[in-house]
Scaffold this active site. Structure first.
Site, PDB file in Angstrom:
ATOM      1  N   SER A   1       0.815  -1.224   0.000  1.00 30.36           N
ATOM      2  CA  SER A   1       0.000   0.000   0.000  1.00 30.36           C
ATOM      3  C   SER A   1       0.846   1.270   0.000  1.00 30.36           C
ATOM      4  O   SER A   1       1.801   1.407   0.767  1.00 30.36           O
ATOM      5  CB  SER A   1      -0.919   0.012   1.221  1.00 30.36           C
ATOM      6  OG  SER A   1      -1.615   1.242   1.272  1.00 30.36           O
TER       7      SER A   1
ATOM      8  N   SER B   1      -0.701   4.122   0.622  1.00 26.39           N
ATOM      9  CA  SER B   1      -1.482   5.077   1.412  1.00 26.39           C
ATOM     10  C   SER B   1      -0.696   5.668   2.585  1.00 26.39           C
ATOM     11  O   SER B   1      -0.788   6.880   2.817  1.00 26.39           O
ATOM     12  CB  SER B   1      -2.774   4.426   1.908  1.00 26.39           C
ATOM     13  OG  SER B   1      -3.633   4.203   0.822  1.00 26.39           O
TER      14      SER B   1
ATOM     15  N   THR C   1      -9.331  -1.522   2.565  1.00 24.55           N
ATOM     16  CA  THR C   1      -9.126  -1.993   1.200  1.00 24.55           C
ATOM     17  C   THR C   1      -9.429  -3.488   1.120  1.00 24.55           C
ATOM     18  O   THR C   1      -9.951  -4.086   2.065  1.00 24.55           O
ATOM     19  CB  THR C   1      -7.722  -1.577   0.675  1.00 24.55           C
ATOM     20  OG1 THR C   1      -7.663  -1.885  -0.719  1.00 24.55           O
ATOM     21  CG2 THR C   1      -6.577  -2.245   1.398  1.00 24.55           C
TER      22      THR C   1
ATOM     23  N   LYS D   1     -13.920  -4.264   1.992  1.00 24.86           N
ATOM     24  CA  LYS D   1     -14.752  -3.079   1.716  1.00 24.86           C
ATOM     25  C   LYS D   1     -16.258  -3.324   1.860  1.00 24.86           C
ATOM     26  O   LYS D   1     -17.000  -2.396   2.137  1.00 24.86           O
ATOM     27  CB  LYS D   1     -14.482  -2.562   0.295  1.00 24.86           C
ATOM     28  CG  LYS D   1     -13.104  -1.953   0.116  1.00 24.86           C
ATOM     29  CD  LYS D   1     -12.984  -1.371  -1.279  1.00 24.86           C
ATOM     30  CE  LYS D   1     -11.597  -0.837  -1.524  1.00 24.86           C
ATOM     31  NZ  LYS D   1     -11.520  -0.046  -2.760  1.00 24.86           N
TER      32      LYS D   1
ATOM     33  N   ASP E   1     -13.746   6.240  -3.448  1.00 25.17           N
ATOM     34  CA  ASP E   1     -13.161   5.737  -4.707  1.00 25.17           C
ATOM     35  C   ASP E   1     -13.849   6.362  -5.922  1.00 25.17           C
ATOM     36  O   ASP E   1     -13.192   6.874  -6.826  1.00 25.17           O
ATOM     37  CB  ASP E   1     -13.306   4.213  -4.806  1.00 25.17           C
ATOM     38  CG  ASP E   1     -12.368   3.469  -3.857  1.00 25.17           C
ATOM     39  OD1 ASP E   1     -11.264   3.967  -3.586  1.00 25.17           O
ATOM     40  OD2 ASP E   1     -12.754   2.374  -3.403  1.00 25.17           O
TER      41      ASP E   1
ATOM     42  N   ALA F   1     -18.086  -4.749 -15.345  1.00 25.22           N
ATOM     43  CA  ALA F   1     -19.254  -4.668 -14.460  1.00 25.22           C
ATOM     44  C   ALA F   1     -18.948  -5.274 -13.094  1.00 25.22           C
ATOM     45  O   ALA F   1     -19.833  -5.807 -12.436  1.00 25.22           O
ATOM     46  CB  ALA F   1     -20.447  -5.369 -15.106  1.00 25.22           C
TER      47      ALA F   1
HETATM   48  P1  ATR Z   1     -13.155  -5.549  -9.729  1.00 27.73           P
HETATM   49  O1  ATR Z   1     -13.888  -5.681  -8.446  1.00 27.73           O
HETATM   50  O2  ATR Z   1     -11.758  -5.049  -9.612  1.00 27.73           O
HETATM   51  O3  ATR Z   1     -13.918  -4.772 -10.746  1.00 27.73           O
HETATM   52  P2  ATR Z   1     -14.063  -8.098 -10.685  1.00 27.73           P
HETATM   53  O4  ATR Z   1     -15.301  -7.951  -9.887  1.00 27.73           O
HETATM   54  O5  ATR Z   1     -13.374  -9.408 -10.720  1.00 27.73           O
HETATM   55  O6  ATR Z   1     -12.967  -7.038 -10.256  1.00 27.73           O
HETATM   56  O7  ATR Z   1     -14.399  -7.627 -12.171  1.00 27.73           O
HETATM   57  C1  ATR Z   1     -13.484  -7.700 -13.156  1.00 27.73           C
HETATM   58  C2  ATR Z   1     -14.104  -7.134 -14.429  1.00 27.73           C
HETATM   59  O8  ATR Z   1     -13.151  -7.285 -15.469  1.00 27.73           O
HETATM   60  C3  ATR Z   1     -15.350  -7.892 -14.882  1.00 27.73           C
HETATM   61  O9  ATR Z   1     -16.221  -6.973 -15.522  1.00 27.73           O
HETATM   62  C4  ATR Z   1     -14.775  -8.898 -15.864  1.00 27.73           C
HETATM   63  O10 ATR Z   1     -15.677  -9.367 -16.833  1.00 27.73           O
HETATM   64  P3  ATR Z   1     -16.597 -10.678 -16.529  1.00 27.73           P
HETATM   65  O11 ATR Z   1     -17.701 -10.211 -15.678  1.00 27.73           O
HETATM   66  O12 ATR Z   1     -17.024 -11.133 -17.864  1.00 27.73           O
HETATM   67  O13 ATR Z   1     -15.691 -11.677 -15.834  1.00 27.73           O
HETATM   68  C5  ATR Z   1     -13.720  -8.053 -16.518  1.00 27.73           C
HETATM   69  N1  ATR Z   1     -12.676  -8.851 -17.147  1.00 27.73           N
HETATM   70  C6  ATR Z   1     -11.668  -9.512 -16.551  1.00 27.73           C
HETATM   71  N2  ATR Z   1     -10.895 -10.132 -17.455  1.00 27.73           N
HETATM   72  C7  ATR Z   1     -11.426  -9.831 -18.684  1.00 27.73           C
HETATM   73  C8  ATR Z   1     -11.064 -10.150 -20.030  1.00 27.73           C
HETATM   74  N3  ATR Z   1      -9.990 -10.905 -20.312  1.00 27.73           N
HETATM   75  N4  ATR Z   1     -11.834  -9.651 -21.024  1.00 27.73           N
HETATM   76  C9  ATR Z   1     -12.911  -8.883 -20.750  1.00 27.73           C
HETATM   77  N5  ATR Z   1     -13.302  -8.544 -19.503  1.00 27.73           N
HETATM   78  C10 ATR Z   1     -12.560  -9.013 -18.483  1.00 27.73           C
END
Ligand code: ATR
Length: 281
Positions: free
Chosen positions: A18, A20, A65, A69, A105, A131
């Site tokens: 970190s 921070s 973190t 969270k 954030d 998403a």
């Molecule tokens: P965070 O909380 O950091 O956003 P997460 O909840 O694991 O992490 O979300 C990762 C995001 O990156 C998701 O939207 C994921 O898409 P999926 O919902 O289809 O898994 C996206 N992501 C990760 N690797 C990807 C890839 N190779 N191509 C497209 N989208 C990807």
């Protein structure tokens, strides 16, 4: 430090990476505040105890973190509207024994986007790629700026639909199919990557084809390792304005500082010390 020092910290698991503590201790020094900020490695089974410790020791504030969270919300007295919308807390203010959870954030991201790339988001069309938790964290804050539309695209389309549907229709957040992404990017004013695609060590990977973006539009990436992702490098070469993820980190800390102290954060000193700490890795 003396017997008047205000205590602060960040909890996470892992936490030793970190930046921070370096950033916030510099901010306190720069502002003449007698405060100290440390990093605490707290595992999920110790989270409740850690929050009890904040109360018991009278810490003035805490950052939270990964992975705490969401779970930390159960141990607080009040949750701000922004943190409720984000579904997560990253900053706790101890207000005379009452622990209030905020999320800096999303608003930190938007302040950084406005300061560094696009001062006016009102009426703009914004595409958000991804998403997950990071996307959820910025959507509410983006919607406060009254853009014309926020379009969410995700590889797993059902997650984008669920995320968009969880916000009030007033926010004009909607999901689009992955196959419509190229067309959406061609007319968007701001395109934001919230996925982990392009993060170190996979620095050559692209979340989408940067040639889909309109020249002059803003390409923004939440990733700050590397500071300039392949997506941003290529978008810049194609005539886009670019915005990296470091500002989000700086400004989420700036808002936390401001909630705790009531004083404006010394943002440039904070940025300077964080950049210096990167170059010593
Ligand atoms: P965070 O909380 O950091 O956003 P997460 O909840 O694991 O992490 O979300 C990762 C995001 O990156 C998701 O939207 C994921 O898409 P999926 O919902 O289809 O898994 C996206 N992501 C990760 N690797 C990807 C890839 N190779 N191509 C497209 N989208 C990807």
């Amino acid at each position: 430090m003396d017997s008047h020092t205000l205590m602060f910290g960040v909890i996470g698991d892992p936490i030793r990476h970190s930046k921070s503590p370096v950033m916030l201790n510099r901010a306190f020094r720069e502002s003449g505040i007698n405060g100290a900020y440390a990093a605490f490695h707290v595992t999920p089974d110790q989270l409740q105890q850690a929050i009890a410790g904040v109360r018991g020791l009278g810490f003035r504030g805490l950052n939270v973190t990964i992975p705490h969270k969401i779970e930390v919300m159960a141990f607080l007295d009040e949750i701000s509207d922004g943190a409720k919308a984000a579904g997560a807390v990253n900053t706790i203010v101890n207000d005379n024994g009452r622990l209030i959870g905020y999320n800096t954030d999303g608003i930190g991201y938007v302040r950084s986007l406005k300061e560094e790339a696009e001062p006016n988001l009102n009426g703009k069309t914004i595409v958000v790629l991804g998403a997950g938790g990071a996307a959820r964290g910025i959507l509410w804050a983006l919607a406060q700026e009254s853009p014309a539309a926020i379009l969410v695209a995700n590889r797993t389309e059902s997650k984008a639909s669920e995320l968009a549907a969880s916000f009030s229709p007033d926010y004009r957040i909607s999901a689009i199919p992955w196959s419509n992404l190229q067309e959406a990017c061609s007319t968007a004013d701001v395109v934001i990557n919230t996925t982990s695609v392009g993060m170190s060590p996979n620095v050559a990977d692209l979340p989408l084809d940067p040639s889909w973006l309109k020249p002059g539009s803003v390409a923004s990436d939440l990733i700050y390792n590397p500071l300039k992702t392949a997506f941003l490098q290529q978008a810049e070469q194609l005539g886009c304005r670019i915005h990296g993820g470091l500002g989000m980190f700086i400004y989420q800390g700036a808002y936390a500082f401001e909630y705790w102290t009531g004083k404006p954060a010394p943002v440039s000193a904070m940025r300077e010390v964080v950049l210096a700490s990167f170059s010593t890795i």
